[in-house]
Design a protein around this motif. Structure first.
Motif, PDB file in Angstrom:
ATOM      1  N   LYS A 182       0.832  -1.206   0.000  1.00 29.75           N
ATOM      2  CA  LYS A 182       0.000   0.000   0.000  1.00 29.75           C
ATOM      3  C   LYS A 182       0.863   1.250   0.000  1.00 29.75           C
ATOM      4  O   LYS A 182       2.043   1.200   0.320  1.00 29.75           O
ATOM      5  CB  LYS A 182      -0.981   0.004   1.156  1.00 29.75           C
ATOM      6  N   CYS A 183       0.243   2.353  -0.368  1.00 30.61           N
ATOM      7  CA  CYS A 183       0.942   3.633  -0.490  1.00 30.61           C
ATOM      8  C   CYS A 183       1.517   4.062   0.859  1.00 30.61           C
ATOM      9  O   CYS A 183       0.856   3.952   1.884  1.00 30.61           O
ATOM     10  CB  CYS A 183      -0.022   4.686  -1.023  1.00 30.61           C
ATOM     11  N   GLY A 184       2.744   4.577   0.841  1.00 32.06           N
ATOM     12  CA  GLY A 184       3.398   5.028   2.056  1.00 32.06           C
ATOM     13  C   GLY A 184       2.817   6.312   2.621  1.00 32.06           C
ATOM     14  O   GLY A 184       3.065   6.643   3.775  1.00 32.06           O
ATOM     15  N   LEU A 185       2.037   7.057   1.829  1.00 32.87           N
ATOM     16  CA  LEU A 185       1.454   8.310   2.310  1.00 32.87           C
ATOM     17  C   LEU A 185      -0.034   8.193   2.615  1.00 32.87           C
ATOM     18  O   LEU A 185      -0.468   8.491   3.711  1.00 32.87           O
ATOM     19  CB  LEU A 185       1.682   9.429   1.294  1.00 32.87           C
ATOM     20  N   CYS A 186      -0.812   7.751   1.632  1.00 34.60           N
ATOM     21  CA  CYS A 186      -2.273   7.731   1.818  1.00 34.60           C
ATOM     22  C   CYS A 186      -2.806   6.361   2.246  1.00 34.60           C
ATOM     23  O   CYS A 186      -3.990   6.229   2.518  1.00 34.60           O
ATOM     24  CB  CYS A 186      -2.973   8.205   0.544  1.00 34.60           C
ATOM     25  N   GLN A 187      -1.944   5.345   2.320  1.00 35.04           N
ATOM     26  CA  GLN A 187      -2.294   3.987   2.746  1.00 35.04           C
ATOM     27  C   GLN A 187      -3.292   3.286   1.826  1.00 35.04           C
ATOM     28  O   GLN A 187      -3.912   2.305   2.225  1.00 35.04           O
ATOM     29  CB  GLN A 187      -2.830   3.985   4.189  1.00 35.04           C
ATOM     30  N   LYS A 188      -3.440   3.759   0.605  1.00 36.92           N
ATOM     31  CA  LYS A 188      -4.326   3.129  -0.367  1.00 36.92           C
ATOM     32  C   LYS A 188      -3.702   1.821  -0.844  1.00 36.92           C
ATOM     33  O   LYS A 188      -2.500   1.771  -1.126  1.00 36.92           O
ATOM     34  CB  LYS A 188      -4.518   4.089  -1.547  1.00 36.92           C
TER      35      LYS A 188
ATOM     36  N   GLY B 155      12.857   1.977  -2.280  1.00 37.45           N
ATOM     37  CA  GLY B 155      12.373   0.906  -1.415  1.00 37.45           C
ATOM     38  C   GLY B 155      11.046   1.164  -0.743  1.00 37.45           C
ATOM     39  O   GLY B 155      10.601   0.374   0.073  1.00 37.45           O
ATOM     40  N   GLU B 156      10.378   2.266  -1.055  1.00 36.90           N
ATOM     41  CA  GLU B 156       9.071   2.573  -0.486  1.00 36.90           C
ATOM     42  C   GLU B 156       8.052   2.663  -1.613  1.00 36.90           C
ATOM     43  O   GLU B 156       8.351   3.147  -2.696  1.00 36.90           O
ATOM     44  CB  GLU B 156       9.119   3.892   0.286  1.00 36.90           C
ATOM     45  N   LEU B 157       6.845   2.187  -1.341  1.00 38.60           N
ATOM     46  CA  LEU B 157       5.782   2.188  -2.344  1.00 38.60           C
ATOM     47  C   LEU B 157       4.901   3.424  -2.220  1.00 38.60           C
ATOM     48  O   LEU B 157       4.632   3.888  -1.117  1.00 38.60           O
ATOM     49  CB  LEU B 157       4.902   0.944  -2.176  1.00 38.60           C
ATOM     50  N   PHE B 158       4.450   3.919  -3.382  1.00 38.92           N
ATOM     51  CA  PHE B 158       3.525   5.050  -3.438  1.00 38.92           C
ATOM     52  C   PHE B 158       2.525   4.800  -4.553  1.00 38.92           C
ATOM     53  O   PHE B 158       2.839   4.139  -5.540  1.00 38.92           O
ATOM     54  CB  PHE B 158       4.264   6.358  -3.755  1.00 38.92           C
ATOM     55  N   CYS B 159       1.315   5.362  -4.410  1.00 41.39           N
ATOM     56  CA  CYS B 159       0.396   5.372  -5.545  1.00 41.39           C
ATOM     57  C   CYS B 159       0.909   6.445  -6.508  1.00 41.39           C
ATOM     58  O   CYS B 159       1.720   7.294  -6.135  1.00 41.39           O
ATOM     59  CB  CYS B 159      -1.035   5.643  -5.090  1.00 41.39           C
ATOM     60  N   LYS B 160       0.472   6.407  -7.736  1.00 38.06           N
ATOM     61  CA  LYS B 160       0.969   7.339  -8.759  1.00 38.06           C
ATOM     62  C   LYS B 160       0.720   8.796  -8.356  1.00 38.06           C
ATOM     63  O   LYS B 160       1.556   9.663  -8.582  1.00 38.06           O
ATOM     64  CB  LYS B 160       0.307   7.057 -10.106  1.00 38.06           C
ATOM     65  N   VAL B 161      -0.428   9.064  -7.730  1.00 40.47           N
ATOM     66  CA  VAL B 161      -0.781  10.436  -7.356  1.00 40.47           C
ATOM     67  C   VAL B 161       0.155  10.958  -6.266  1.00 40.47           C
ATOM     68  O   VAL B 161       0.716  12.052  -6.381  1.00 40.47           O
ATOM     69  CB  VAL B 161      -2.258  10.507  -6.894  1.00 40.47           C
ATOM     70  N   CYS B 162       0.367  10.183  -5.212  1.00 41.88           N
ATOM     71  CA  CYS B 162       1.253  10.618  -4.119  1.00 41.88           C
ATOM     72  C   CYS B 162       2.700  10.704  -4.576  1.00 41.88           C
ATOM     73  O   CYS B 162       3.432  11.591  -4.156  1.00 41.88           O
ATOM     74  CB  CYS B 162       1.130   9.674  -2.927  1.00 41.88           C
ATOM     75  N   HIS B 163       3.117   9.796  -5.455  1.00 45.94           N
ATOM     76  CA  HIS B 163       4.484   9.839  -5.977  1.00 45.94           C
ATOM     77  C   HIS B 163       4.704  11.118  -6.777  1.00 45.94           C
ATOM     78  O   HIS B 163       5.729  11.783  -6.643  1.00 45.94           O
ATOM     79  CB  HIS B 163       4.766   8.610  -6.840  1.00 45.94           C
ATOM     80  N   ALA B 164       3.732  11.489  -7.602  1.00 42.00           N
ATOM     81  CA  ALA B 164       3.854  12.714  -8.391  1.00 42.00           C
ATOM     82  C   ALA B 164       3.858  13.947  -7.491  1.00 42.00           C
ATOM     83  O   ALA B 164       4.605  14.901  -7.736  1.00 42.00           O
ATOM     84  CB  ALA B 164       2.702  12.800  -9.390  1.00 42.00           C
ATOM     85  N   ARG B 165       3.048  13.942  -6.432  1.00 39.88           N
ATOM     86  CA  ARG B 165       3.024  15.084  -5.502  1.00 39.88           C
ATOM     87  C   ARG B 165       4.345  15.244  -4.771  1.00 39.88           C
ATOM     88  O   ARG B 165       4.834  16.344  -4.587  1.00 39.88           O
ATOM     89  CB  ARG B 165       1.924  14.895  -4.461  1.00 39.88           C
ATOM     90  N   LYS B 166       4.900  14.124  -4.322  1.00 41.04           N
ATOM     91  CA  LYS B 166       6.094  14.190  -3.485  1.00 41.04           C
ATOM     92  C   LYS B 166       7.390  14.331  -4.296  1.00 41.04           C
ATOM     93  O   LYS B 166       8.290  15.056  -3.893  1.00 41.04           O
ATOM     94  CB  LYS B 166       6.167  12.938  -2.609  1.00 41.04           C
TER      95      LYS B 166
END
Length: 95
Positions: free
Chosen positions: A37-43, A55-66
């Motif tokens: 699951k996403c490291g920021l929004c837990q989706k 080494g950390e997972l993100f959804c595409k939206v959170c990855h683009a924001r960060k």
């Protein structure tokens, strides 16, 4: 000859063994389904919306924001204006 169990890869998030029936693969690592699951929004993620960064997972939206481009011209219109300070993007280890 004594019995020796097979060595299974460890999940990077929880550190427990990942078996074939429950594995998800991203960034060359194997994850549990519930740890994937996403490291920021837990989706919960799948192969279409997953992005790995150091080494950390993100959804595409959170990855683009960060980690995406910043500044004017990258969504710099009135539809993108916000008073949000971005505290939810800093993660748990930030001050």
């Amino acid at each position: 000859m004594p019995f020796k169990p097979a060595d299974n890869p460890k999940c990077p998030k929880c550190g427990k063994s990942v078996y074939a029936a429950e594995e998800r693969v991203a960034g060359g690592l194997k994850w549990h389904k519930m740890c994937f699951k996403c490291g920021l929004c837990q989706k919960l993620l799948d192969s279409t919306n997953c992005s790995e960064h150091e080494g950390e997972l993100f959804c595409k939206v959170c990855h683009a924001r960060k980690f995406g481009p910043k500044g004017y011209g990258f969504g710099g219109g009135a539809g993108c204006l916000s008073m949000d300070a971005g505290d939810h993007l800093k993660g748990e280890n930030a001050n």
